[in-house]
Design a protein around this motif. Structure first.
Motif, PDB file in Angstrom:
ATOM      1  N   LYS A 103       0.827  -1.214   0.000  1.00 23.07           N
ATOM      2  CA  LYS A 103       0.000   0.000   0.000  1.00 23.07           C
ATOM      3  C   LYS A 103       0.864   1.267   0.000  1.00 23.07           C
ATOM      4  N   SER A 111      -8.294  11.574  -4.307  1.00 20.86           N
ATOM      5  CA  SER A 111      -8.924  10.828  -3.211  1.00 20.86           C
ATOM      6  C   SER A 111      -9.596   9.569  -3.724  1.00 20.86           C
ATOM      7  N   HIS A 112     -10.315   9.712  -4.835  1.00 19.60           N
ATOM      8  CA  HIS A 112     -11.005   8.553  -5.402  1.00 19.60           C
ATOM      9  C   HIS A 112      -9.999   7.509  -5.891  1.00 19.60           C
ATOM     10  N   LYS A 118      -6.939   6.957  -4.795  1.00 15.35           N
ATOM     11  CA  LYS A 118      -6.291   6.264  -3.679  1.00 15.35           C
ATOM     12  C   LYS A 118      -7.207   5.209  -3.083  1.00 15.35           C
ATOM     13  N   GLU A 119      -8.504   5.512  -3.026  1.00  9.68           N
ATOM     14  CA  GLU A 119      -9.459   4.509  -2.542  1.00  9.68           C
ATOM     15  C   GLU A 119      -9.434   3.267  -3.431  1.00  9.68           C
ATOM     16  N   GLN A 120      -9.397   3.488  -4.753  1.00  3.68           N
ATOM     17  CA  GLN A 120      -9.410   2.361  -5.678  1.00  3.68           C
ATOM     18  C   GLN A 120      -8.094   1.581  -5.643  1.00  3.68           C
ATOM     19  N   LEU A 178      -8.140  -0.461  -2.719  1.00  2.00           N
ATOM     20  CA  LEU A 178      -9.072  -1.554  -2.975  1.00  2.00           C
ATOM     21  C   LEU A 178      -8.403  -2.665  -3.772  1.00  2.00           C
TER      22      LEU A 178
END
Length: 818
Positions: free
Chosen positions: A437, A485-486, A488-490, A493
């Protein structure tokens, strides 16, 4: 129309008769050009033909100019009288004066002319003794003058007086040099006769800028003030410090004459009588005095203009052509027209969108040849920086094996297990996957930074409209941060998906059977260090699959740590293969200096020193052996951080790992207080091989999916947003009317370009109808002064040689034998 010139007569007696009207038009032509270019300021240097008057303080420069005009009009007093250059244009006509800075106002009283010069000087320089290079343009019309243009410069001074600046000498010199350095400027060097000619500041400055003497005219003033029994005959006859254009002598009014209100006409008459009656000068009286000097200057300036006009016209045309494109954008500009603002806003945003896409996708238009930018830097992050970040993760082999042993023993519990538990494999693999990560998030950050830098690079073309540039950067950057932000979330994931299900049925997974039969000495090297590839070579997951002769990278590097006694740091051409690192004298690869095997080599970072501009890393041997000759390590340096990272990535491909990464994985003894039994060691080794194999699969998947994810979620999305939604967002702003307000700098730039373009067109129109095919007297031949170094000037003889040079002021100098 072709003119042919011959001087018929020149008199300062109320009428002027010249035989060539074409040549007579040249000096007024330059006056018009000076007026045309005065509106564009000093910054636009067009090097117009002119005469600069240079001399020391109290040398008589002011008296010379006033004698030309026939009026007292120059300020007088102590200190620097001329604090701004005075461009004096003399025109033969009915008498009056006119300043360019107050055009249309006629000055009939020359006392008012003096007051206006003082006021205009003070306006720009203040009441102190400061200087300014911005000229004052004064045009004097008089029936007693010949057409002539002169520039009166400040008198040369050595010591500051009163409130003059301490560096007044250098200020005056710099101002004078700004004028006389120009090739189209004739230098009128004024020297008083009662000083030593060898110490003349005016002649010294003229010699510095005109060593061949082609532009210098000598003037000797105050001949009547010389000591009794002395004269300047040897100077005026061009025998002492000869000049190509010779010398002309003058007699000025003394301070007593000026205080006594002695008129100019009376002074000129007295000057004429002085030369006719003086025994040392009467044989050359017709070549001395103010009227003769005025005539000579008129003829020489006319000839000078004629000679320089063709080159001047070509230079004007070139400058006009260079401004045409910019003027085309400005000529229909209306600052407060709403329709223009709307159209310009639309065009600018469309251009910004196109430029942004070209920077990301690449384009052959205006390619940067100095450094990577835009999409090329993002590509480098995907294929070099990100894999290198994966390798940089600290990986303690000893700690990993201990974790595996704890997992196995905890799964077995109280029982002694006969088989290797797959739960231990999954627990260790999941823990290793979670560590990915950090590098993945850092990769997102690097891509975001490059995108924002690209936006700022593209908005530079909006610099003329600072509010529009600010709002555009703000809107696009805000959208990029939202996508960050989106993304980094993906990305997280993606890692969670890998953790969620460990696919042991993957076709590339070695399985338990192969892992148990693999020898400890043939264990597969940890894959994380084997994934780095350069941009050009193909992706190779294991260094052992490289053939020994396969070249991974070539390039210039500097070996930094060679002592000065042995030659010092030097640049070599390096070639990295799967087995060795070689370097050559040059890129022709003919003379090999050394070949270094890669066995047991590692690399470590070297801190950049304060004085060094290079970025370096070091290669050393893990067995403490010398790497190169008697050196324990080899310090290699390159010019930038990007190149350094690229070389590190290439070395990783070849199996040379960072210092903290353990590759072979030998336990080297347990860090715990117990010793594993042979059966547990075999199980740990099996799990260790399985982890290597599965992490190989994960690394390849992440390395492939991360760039695709970022391209979809950030880069392509931002390109689409800039191309379609940005304009809508800008039009939705409540203050969009002020977005197209120009910056003060751009407004000044536009006005300057338009003024300059107009002045250039006017100048070309002025000189368009003037023919330069006129006859004129050629410049005199160089004066041979070599005999002066070994002969006594008193024992020389000057033989005047008549020719067609104006005024016959040139003389032929011949030495005589005593």
């Amino acid at each position: 129309m072709v003119f042919c010139v011959q001087v018929v007569d020149s008199r300062i007696d109320g009428s002027v008769t010249m035989g060539n009207r074409g040549m007579e038009e040249l000096i007024p032509l330059v006056n018009k050009l000076q007026d045309a270019f005065s509106t564009i300021g000093q910054s636009y240097n067009l090097d117009l033909p002119q005469i600069a008057v240079v001399g020391g303080q109290s040398a008589g420069k002011s008296s010379v100019l006033e004698n030309f005009v026939g009026r007292d009009f120059l300020p007088r007093g102590s200190g620097i009288v001329t604090r701004r250059p005075l461009v004096l244009q003399l025109v033969s006509a009915i008498e009056y004066a006119e300043f360019l800075h107050c055009r249309g106002k006629l000055f009939l009283d020359f006392q008012e002319v003096r007051q206006e010069i003082e006021a205009e000087t003070t306006r720009l320089t203040g009441p102190n003794k400061g200087l300014s290079p911005v000229p004052i343009n004064l045009r004097v019309y008089s029936p007693h003058v010949l057409n002539l243009t002169l520039v009166d410069l400040p008198g040369i001074t050595k010591v500051p007086v009163g409130d003059q600046p301490a560096d007044i000498e250098y200020q005056v010199r710099d101002m004078i040099m700004q004028f006389i350095c120009r090739e189209n400027c004739l230098v009128l060097a004024v020297t008083p006769a009662n000083t030593d000619l060898a110490n003349s500041d005016a002649l010294k400055l003229a010699k510095d800028v005109d060593p061949q003497g082609q532009r210098t005219i000598g003037v000797i003033t105050k001949l009547d003030l010389m000591d009794e029994g002395t004269d300047a005959r040897h100077i005026l006859e061009n025998r002492l410090l000869p000049l190509r254009r010779g010398y002309i002598g003058l007699v000025n009014r003394s301070q007593k004459d000026i205080d006594g209100k002695k008129g100019i006409e009376a002074a000129l008459a007295a000057e004429r009588r002085f030369f006719l009656t003086h025994p040392a000068y009467r044989h050359m009286a017709d070549r001395m005095g103010t009227p003769h000097l005025q005539k000579v200057l008129n003829q020489q300036l006319t000839n000078h203009i004629r000679d320089s006009l063709p080159a001047f016209r070509s230079r004007l045309q070139g400058q006009l052509l260079a401004l045409d494109k910019e003027v085309e954008d400005y000529k229909h500009f209306k600052a407060h027209d709403p329709e223009r603002k709307t159209k310009a806003l639309l065009l600018l945003i469309q251009k910004f969108s196109a430029d942004f896409e070209k920077h990301i996708e690449g384009s052959g238009h205006l390619v940067d040849t100095e450094e990577l930018s835009g999409g090329a830097r993002i590509n480098r992050i995907f294929h070099e920086r990100f894999p290198f970040e994966l390798v940089k993760m600290e990986f303690d082999e000893r700690e990993l094996r201990r974790e595996i042993s704890y997992a196995i023993r905890n799964i077995h519990g109280i029982r002694t297990g006969l088989f290797t538990p797959d739960q231990a494999f999954e627990a260790i693999v999941k823990k290793q996957i979670v560590k990915l990560k950090g590098p993945c998030v850092k990769c997102v950050d690097m891509v975001i930074q490059e995108l924002i830098a690209t936006v700022r690079q593209c908005t530079a073309m909006l610099g003329s409209f600072p509010r529009l540039r600010e709002e555009t950067e703000k809107i696009v950057t805000t959208h990029i941060r939202e996508r960050e932000s989106h993304a980094k979330e993906q990305v997280l994931l993606l890692i969670d998906v890998q953790v969620a299900y460990i696919n042991t049925n993957h076709e590339d997974f070695i399985g338990f059977a192969n892992a148990q039969h693999r020898s400890t000495h043939t264990n597969k090297k940890r894959l994380a260090g084997n994934q780095v590839t350069s941009v050009i070579p193909p992706v190779i997951s294991d260094p052992r699959s490289l053939t020994p002769e396969q070249v991974i990278r070539k390039g210039w590097l500097t070996i930094n740590n060679i002592s000065i006694m042995k030659g010092g740091a030097k640049e070599y051409w390096f070639i990295l293969t799967a087995e060795s690192l070689s370097w050559f004298k040059d890129d022709e690869e003919k003379e090999k200096k050394y070949m270094l095997p890669l066995d047991n080599l590692k690399l470590r970072d070297v801190e950049k020193s304060f004085m060094s501009s290079k970025y370096a890393y070091a290669i050393f041997n893990t067995e403490q052996r010398n790497v190169y000759k008697d050196y324990k390590f080899l310090e290699l340096a390159c010019g930038c951080q990007e190149e350094l990272d690229s070389w590190k990535a290439s070395l990783l491909r070849a199996g040379v790992y960072p210092e903290k990464v353990t590759v072979d994985g030998e336990c080297g003894g347990s860090s715990d207080s117990f010793t594993m039994d042979p059966q547990l060691e075999r199980q740990v080794e099996t799990i260790r091989n399985l982890v290597d194999s599965y992490m190989d699969i994960v690394y390849r998947a992440i390395r492939d999916l991360l760039p695709k994810t970022l391209m979809h979620l950030i880069i392509n999305n931002v390109k689409e947003y800039v191309g379609s939604d940005l304009l809508v967002q800008i039009y939705s702003l409540t203050e969009k009317s002020v977005l197209m307000d120009e910056s003060p700098e751009q407004e000044r730039r536009r006005e300057e370009v338009l003024r300059t373009h107009s002045a250039l067109k006017e100048a070309l129109a002025i000189i368009g109808d003037i023919s330069t095919s006129t006859c004129s007297t050629p410049l005199p031949p160089p004066v041979d002064s070599s005999w002066l170094h070994g002969a006594n000037p008193i024992l020389t003889q000057v033989t005047p040689t008549p020719h067609h040079y104006p005024g016959n002021i040139h003389t032929q100098v011949t030495p005589t034998t005593p």
